[in-house]
Design an enzyme around this catalytic site. Structure first.
Site, PDB file in Angstrom:
ATOM      1  N   HIS A  64       0.821  -1.212   0.000  1.00 41.88           N
ATOM      2  CA  HIS A  64       0.000   0.000   0.000  1.00 41.88           C
ATOM      3  C   HIS A  64       0.856   1.263   0.000  1.00 41.88           C
ATOM      4  O   HIS A  64       0.330   2.373  -0.113  1.00 41.88           O
ATOM      5  CB  HIS A  64      -1.009  -0.009   1.162  1.00 41.88           C
ATOM      6  CG  HIS A  64      -0.464   0.332   2.504  1.00 41.88           C
ATOM      7  ND1 HIS A  64      -0.072  -0.620   3.424  1.00 41.88           N
ATOM      8  CD2 HIS A  64      -0.262   1.527   3.109  1.00 41.88           C
ATOM      9  CE1 HIS A  64       0.342  -0.027   4.528  1.00 41.88           C
ATOM     10  NE2 HIS A  64       0.246   1.278   4.362  1.00 41.88           N
ATOM     11  N   ASP A 108       0.272  -7.733   2.312  1.00 42.29           N
ATOM     12  CA  ASP A 108       0.641  -6.315   2.197  1.00 42.29           C
ATOM     13  C   ASP A 108       2.166  -6.218   2.228  1.00 42.29           C
ATOM     14  O   ASP A 108       2.766  -5.825   3.227  1.00 42.29           O
ATOM     15  CB  ASP A 108       0.002  -5.502   3.323  1.00 42.29           C
ATOM     16  CG  ASP A 108       0.111  -4.002   3.083  1.00 42.29           C
ATOM     17  OD1 ASP A 108       0.610  -3.606   2.012  1.00 42.29           O
ATOM     18  OD2 ASP A 108      -0.300  -3.233   3.970  1.00 42.29           O
ATOM     19  N   SER A 202       3.962   3.494   7.956  1.00 41.77           N
ATOM     20  CA  SER A 202       3.688   2.392   7.030  1.00 41.77           C
ATOM     21  C   SER A 202       4.926   1.912   6.290  1.00 41.77           C
ATOM     22  O   SER A 202       5.757   2.706   5.850  1.00 41.77           O
ATOM     23  CB  SER A 202       2.665   2.837   5.982  1.00 41.77           C
ATOM     24  OG  SER A 202       1.369   2.507   6.362  1.00 41.77           O
TER      25      SER A 202
END
Length: 256
Positions: A64, A108, A202
């Site tokens: 992502h 992910d 992230s």
């Protein structure tokens, strides 16, 4: 529930307004400048994420965090001085799902081949992949340039680090409805709250015993709340895929 990516223009604008606080990641402190030699900053003038150097020409991050026109900064501590860092471009990117249709709880992960190798230095060094999965209760290290306050985010500009625990997956299932019975993720945090990965962290590493065990994936809208851990992609489950891609087998498939 949110992916922990950050609008990097906001991050850069707020660097000079970071507060000094013991509640600094959230609940952490400024990292030792030599502690995060594998940490990299992915930035395209609009969004920012983290990643981890795993050898001289490969970076591991979250899918992502994939973005166009990205530059990869290595050896950075203070983001306002990032132009002094080593800068690389992605030559190739590899995903577990070709259409990047990942779910919050699975796959992910993104592997990036740099356009040219980097040399190990005082501020740059790769991090080892895990040799075995971490045990529940393990104390692990998180780091990044993410928000140090939440829900009203303040961004520090310099790397922050903190310790968290590997928690039973059942804790995450209790905290977030709809999770599957099993997942290729790690549940990490402090049950009492006050410490955790947050907006802007992230793609960064979860480090246990000097190895990269997790990738920051997603958590609650408000960071570091009691009984609201963060989900980390479980790197151990993908080591065969990672090593196959690096070895040149670009047709390698991820575990189901």
């Amino acid at each position: 529930m949110v992916l922990i990516k950050v609008l990097a223009n906001l991050l850069v604008l707020q660097l000079s307004y970071a507060q000094k606080s013991s509640e600094l990641v959230v609940g952490g402190d400024e990292c030792n400048i030599n502690e995060h030699r594998s940490l990299v900053f992915l930035y395209n003038n609009s969004f920012g994420c983290s990643g981890t150097l795993i050898n001289q020409q490969w970076v591991l991050s979250a899918v992502h965090c994939d973005m166009e026109n990205v530059r990869i900064y290595l050896g950075v501590h203070n983001l306002t001085l990032r132009n002094n860092a080593e800068i690389r471009l992605p030559e190739e990117r590899f995903f577990c799902l070709s259409n990047k249709n990942y779910t919050k709880w699975d796959k992910d992960i993104m592997l990036i081949k740099l356009d040219r190798p980097v040399k190990t230095s005082t501020y740059i060094a790769p991090l080892s992949l895990p040799s075995s999965p971490p045990r529940v209760g393990s104390v692990c290290r998180i780091m990044g340039w993410g928000a140090i306050t939440s829900p009203n985010e303040t961004f520090p500009g310099v790397t922050h680090c903190a310790n968290i625990n590997i928690l039973p997956y059942s804790v995450c299932r209790a905290a977030y409805k709809g999770l599957p019975a099993q997942s290729r993720t790690l549940c990490g945090g402090i049950l009492e709250g006050g410490i955790g990965s947050c907006m802007g962290d992230s793609g960064g590493p979860l480090i246990c015993n000097g190895e990269m065990h997790g990738i920051v994936a997603w958590g609650d809208d408000t960071c570091a709340q009691p009984h609201k851990p963060v989900h980390y992609t479980k790197v151990y489950d993908y080591t065969d895929w990672i090593q196959s891609i690096i070895a040149g087998n670009t047709a390698a498939t991820c575990p189901p």
